[in-house]
Design an enzyme around this catalytic site. Structure first.
Site, mmCIF file in Angstrom:
data_model
loop_
_atom_site.group_PDB
_atom_site.id
_atom_site.type_symbol
_atom_site.label_atom_id
_atom_site.label_comp_id
_atom_site.label_asym_id
_atom_site.label_seq_id
_atom_site.Cartn_x
_atom_site.Cartn_y
_atom_site.Cartn_z
ATOM 1 N N GLY A 155 -23.458 -4.665 68.436
ATOM 2 C CA GLY A 155 -22.886 -4.310 67.141
ATOM 3 C C GLY A 155 -23.417 -5.232 66.048
ATOM 4 O O GLY A 155 -24.607 -5.587 66.021
ATOM 5 N N CYS A 156 -22.522 -5.628 65.167
ATOM 6 C CA CYS A 156 -22.944 -6.405 63.982
ATOM 7 C C CYS A 156 -23.318 -7.843 64.310
ATOM 8 O O CYS A 156 -23.653 -8.601 63.390
ATOM 9 C CB CYS A 156 -21.861 -6.361 62.926
ATOM 10 N N SER A 157 -23.259 -8.234 65.569
ATOM 11 C CA SER A 157 -23.738 -9.572 65.935
ATOM 12 C C SER A 157 -25.052 -9.514 66.694
ATOM 13 O O SER A 157 -25.507 -10.525 67.240
ATOM 14 C CB SER A 157 -22.688 -10.304 66.779
#
Ligand code: COA
Length: 371
Positions: A155-157
């Site tokens: 995801g966003c990481s």
């Protein structure tokens, strides 16, 4: 003992830019048409009327003023409301590979590294172009790199987790130099007909050279990494290879990016602030000795709140928290790397924190020092 560095970075973004006024005009025209086309059902209470969006709300709630996108015309066309893209095809480069290669060349140039010095390629992204073969292997072939390559999804990481993997591979002796690529082509997964979300994402890509004993004048030594995950459905995509065969049919809209923005804000701000505070403490670094916080670019208020929690005051020089979100929108996992790439003119010995956070939830914070 060897040191491991971010030896160079490069960014790519599309040429076409959409301002808040443009995205709101298109959305509001869509709403006007929807309300007109559905007037009798709305009047009878069968269908709910849609509400208008506003550029003032967007800037105030998120800090976003514009975003770069892969297809402005398709997104703004009220009869389409999404970019026009091609299906993946064996005869042409994947869009992720295409933009990844452009960012990679800039990172290699900055790090003064050639293809034959690279031992591995890691692609990390929130939205995979396909299941296999890995885009990283496609890029490896195009750039003439030996060794191994793989894709990963966090995801966003994804960006900082991929840099973390590169560090681990180098530290364990598997490789000396790794090319990390983070294509974030998010607009195809964004519902441009949804008032709470239509303004959020832009498209972009960054690349990072992670290297043992770098001598690049742009190099930052990686001092510490801290990773944390805890499950949440507050940011979710139900898109899957299972969709075709699923017997419980979902609408196309169900398969797009979903978020409970308020829930994310409430959960993630304290989580990230305490993770970074504890990490700095463990490394005997006072928060005031951090020259830059290159944080995940989802929301300007979030960035300010997290920084003020870490510093123990909301009275700080805003230049320590770069905000490319203003121009680029939310770039999913690659926002913190855009912040780093565009604002890293530090002096030798100065320290900074690169931290992404988001879907999962997932957080990865990396402390670096200019060498
Ligand atoms: N235009 C005008 N008004 C709007 C609007 C729009 N486009 N979208 C929502 N509103 C209204 C809402 O209806 C609501 O009205 P109400 O107070 O009468 O209920 C009000 O504005 C506030 O909406 P809300 O959604 O609560 O705004 P917010 O201040 O929480 O900001 C986000 C919304 C999404 C920008 C914010 O929650 C956020 O960024 N959260 C973090 C998300 C995140 O980190 N995601 C990670 C993904 S990588």
């Amino acid at each position: 003992m060897h040191n491991i560095y971010i030896a160079g970075t490069g960014i790519w973004h599309p040429k076409e830019k959409i301002s808040n006024d443009e995205i709101v005009n298109s959305y509001n025209s869509y709403v006007e048409k929807f309300n007109k086309d559905n007037k009798s059902n709305i009047d009878n209470g069968i269908v709910q009327s849609m509400e208008f969006s506003s550029a003032e709300f967007i800037e105030k709630a998120s800090g976003i003023k514009s975003r770069y996108v892969i297809d402005k015309e398709g997104i703004l066309d009220i009869n389409r409301m999404m970019p026009r893209v091609n299906n993946e095809h064996p005869d042409r480069l994947s869009v992720h590979a295409e933009v990844g290669i452009q960012a990679a060349k800039k990172a290699m140039n900055q790090a003064k590294v050639t293809s034959n010095e690279i031992d591995a390629v890691i692609v990390g992204t929130s939205h995979a172009a396909r299941n296999y073969p890995a885009v990283a292997i496609e890029i490896q072939k195009e750039l003439g790199i030996n060794g191994y390559a793989y894709d990963m999804l966090v995801g966003c990481s994804s960006t900082t987790f991929a840099i973390n993997n590169a560090y681990s591979d180098i530290a364990s002796g598997l490789a000396n130099t790794i090319l990390v690529i983070n294509p974030e082509i998010s607009t195809p997964a964004l519902n441009f007909t949804h008032r709470d979300k239509h303004f959020i994402f832009g498209d972009g890509c960054a690349a990072t050279i992670v290297q043992k004993d770098s001598t690049s004048d742009k190099a930052f030594k990686i001092i510490d990494r801290k990773l944390h995950t805890q499950f949440s459905n507050n940011i979710r995509s139900n898109y899957s290879y299972l969709n075709r065969a699923a017997v419980d049919t979902k609408s196309n809209e169900d398969l797009l990016f979903h978020q409970n923005g308020r829930g994310v804000f409430k959960d993630v701000c304290p989580l990230v602030a305490s993770l970074i505070s504890n990490q700095l403490d463990k490394n005997n670094i006072a928060p005031k000795d951090i020259s830059k916080f290159w944080l995940h670019q989802a929301n300007g208020k979030m960035i300010r709140l997290i920084t003020s929690k870490i510093l123990g005051t909301d009275d700080f020089d805003e230049s320590i928290t770069p905000m490319p979100i203003t121009e680029f929108g939310n770039l999913a996992s690659v926002g913190s790397l855009f912040a780093f790439n565009l604002n890293n003119d530090l002096s030798k010995g100065e320290k900074g924190v690169i931290c992404s956070f988001g879907a999962g939830y997932s957080v990865c914070s990396i402390i670096v020092e200019k060498s």
